[in-house]
Design a protein around this motif. Structure first.
Motif, short mmCIF file in Angstrom:
data_model
loop_
_atom_site.label_atom_id
_atom_site.label_comp_id
_atom_site.label_asym_id
_atom_site.label_seq_id
_atom_site.Cartn_x
_atom_site.Cartn_y
_atom_site.Cartn_z
N UNK A 199 -7.52 14.66 -0.47
CA UNK A 199 -7.48 13.35 0.18
C UNK A 199 -7.42 12.31 -0.92
N UNK A 200 -6.40 11.46 -0.87
CA UNK A 200 -6.25 10.38 -1.85
C UNK A 200 -6.45 9.06 -1.12
N UNK A 201 -7.39 8.25 -1.63
CA UNK A 201 -7.61 6.93 -1.06
C UNK A 201 -7.68 5.91 -2.18
N UNK A 202 -7.41 4.66 -1.83
CA UNK A 202 -7.37 3.58 -2.81
C UNK A 202 -8.12 2.36 -2.24
N UNK A 203 -8.96 1.75 -3.08
CA UNK A 203 -9.51 0.44 -2.80
C UNK A 203 -8.78 -0.56 -3.71
N UNK A 204 -7.96 -1.39 -3.11
CA UNK A 204 -7.17 -2.37 -3.88
C UNK A 204 -7.74 -3.76 -3.64
N UNK A 205 -8.30 -4.37 -4.66
CA UNK A 205 -8.87 -5.70 -4.52
C UNK A 205 -7.94 -6.74 -5.11
#
Length: 379
Positions: free
Chosen positions: A369-375
């Motif tokens: 599972x690949x997830x990203x938090x982009x701020x």
């Protein structure tokens, strides 16, 4: 013409040397010890734009996530505790890696290849976030810590066959990486030696105004690209239905303040969850590369979070069970609505619903599972 070309090239070369490439740094330090003397480590990843993430080896937990606003003021945008002792004594999943199975499994049972497996049950008779001694309350091994254009930290954990009732020995790996622009990627990898189920995610609870902001998080504007969600029973277990969000409090497709619809006592689903505590079936479905699952913005500060994932669902939780008994960071008393969880995932109770994307993992077919938090900042 040749002379002009050489001059331009030389200027470009000089400019390149005068402006060194951006970089992200990684550092680690001791964060305390567990009751058995095991050392807990914290790793901080820092980008050049003011974004940083600190991860505890205990629970492979996103402990602090610092982000600047439009005026450059940096704040921690995740709820949690200041110290390791509180994470040990009052675990509440904040920022933790969740496994083996994120979210709920009805009746704390599932059947795989004709065999029924029994999991530790909570007081609602269901398994929540792995049940028993989940991944969130175990100390992960820090494998590598690296600086560079992308700073990273790798954490590993072995879950033995039968752990909390789940079959198979699972070797799990979580990689946090922060690039020079401040994009935090979290990759969950796992292998098994027997057929099993795996559903891993991060359980950060966000307030883009900053954790502990006196106004809470309900003015944060949420967008979720999902035209359907999974309704639940009174015990918050999905019924198996995929319901249209049109005309309901669960329609976040165009973006709206989180507080809109949360007090709609005429909607049975809102009553069950005391607000929103539901899985959204993302229109994108299961994807090979991360795509948008949610966008959260605080209009006052300009801070924006985009959550991207390869998984087909995202659980949205509006902090409905924060009851003022949790004393969090900087002595802040966390109340209902003080944070919003956005948890990319397979659907809750998927092993008991054949119409949901399967959470099955087999030997030789690793889980990822690949997830990203982009701020970012909205000016």
């Amino acid at each position: 013409m040749r002379k002009a070309f050489m001059s331009t090239a030389l200027m470009a070369l000089c400019a390149t040397h005068a402006m060194p490439a951006l970089a992200a740094e990684a550092s680690q330090q001791a964060a305390g010890t567990l009751d058995d003397g095991t050392q807990v480590t914290s790793v901080t990843l820092t980008a050049d734009n003011g974004v940083s993430a600190t991860i505890l080896s205990f629970g492979a937990t996103l402990w602090k996530f610092m982000a600047p606003d439009r005026d450059g003021k940096v704040a921690d945008i995740t709820l949690g505790y200041d110290d390791l002792q509180s994470y040990k004594d009052k675990p509440n999943y904040w920022g933790a890696t969740i496994g083996r199975y994120a979210n709920r499994i009805g009746n704390a049972t599932f059947t795989l290849d004709g065999k029924t497996y029994h999991l530790p049950a909570n007081d609602h008779g269901q398994s929540l976030h792995g049940g028993g001694k989940g991944f969130d309350v175990q100390n992960w091994k820090v494998e590598t810590v690296k600086s560079g254009p992308v700073a990273s930290a790798v954490f590993t954990l072995t879950s033995p066959d039968g752990d909390s009732g789940y079959p198979g020995t699972v070797k799990a790996r979580v990689t946090y990486s922060l690039d020079e622009k401040g994009e935090l990627k979290i990759v969950f990898d796992a292998t098994t030696d027997k057929p099993t189920i795996i559903n891993m995610t991060n359980h950060a609870i966000f307030n883009m105004a900053g954790e502990g902001a006196p106004q809470g998080a309900m003015d944060n504007v949420l967008t979720v690209p999902a035209s359907h969600y999974t309704p639940v029973s009174a015990t918050l277990i999905p019924t198996g239905e995929l319901a249209d969000v049109t005309g309901t409090p669960f329609d976040f497709r165009a973006g709206k303040p989180m507080h809109e619809g949360l007090r709609d006592g005429t909607d049975q689903q809102i009553l069950y969850g005391r607000g929103v505590d539901h899985n959204f079936a993302l229109d994108k479905g299961l994807t090979k590369t991360p795509e948008l699952a949610a966008r959260l913005e605080d209009p006052a500060s300009g801070r924006v979070l985009e959550v991207l994932t390869t998984e087909p669902g995202v659980q949205v939780y509006s902090g409905n069970f924060l009851d003022g008994t949790f004393v969090g960071k900087h002595g802040h008393l966390y109340r209902m609505g003080d944070g919003i969880a956005l948890e990319p995932q397979k659907f809750p109770d998927a092993p008991n619903h054949s119409n949901f994307a399967s959470a099955r993992v087999d030997p030789g077919k690793p889980y990822r599972h690949v997830m990203i938090y982009r701020v970012s900042v909205e000016r």
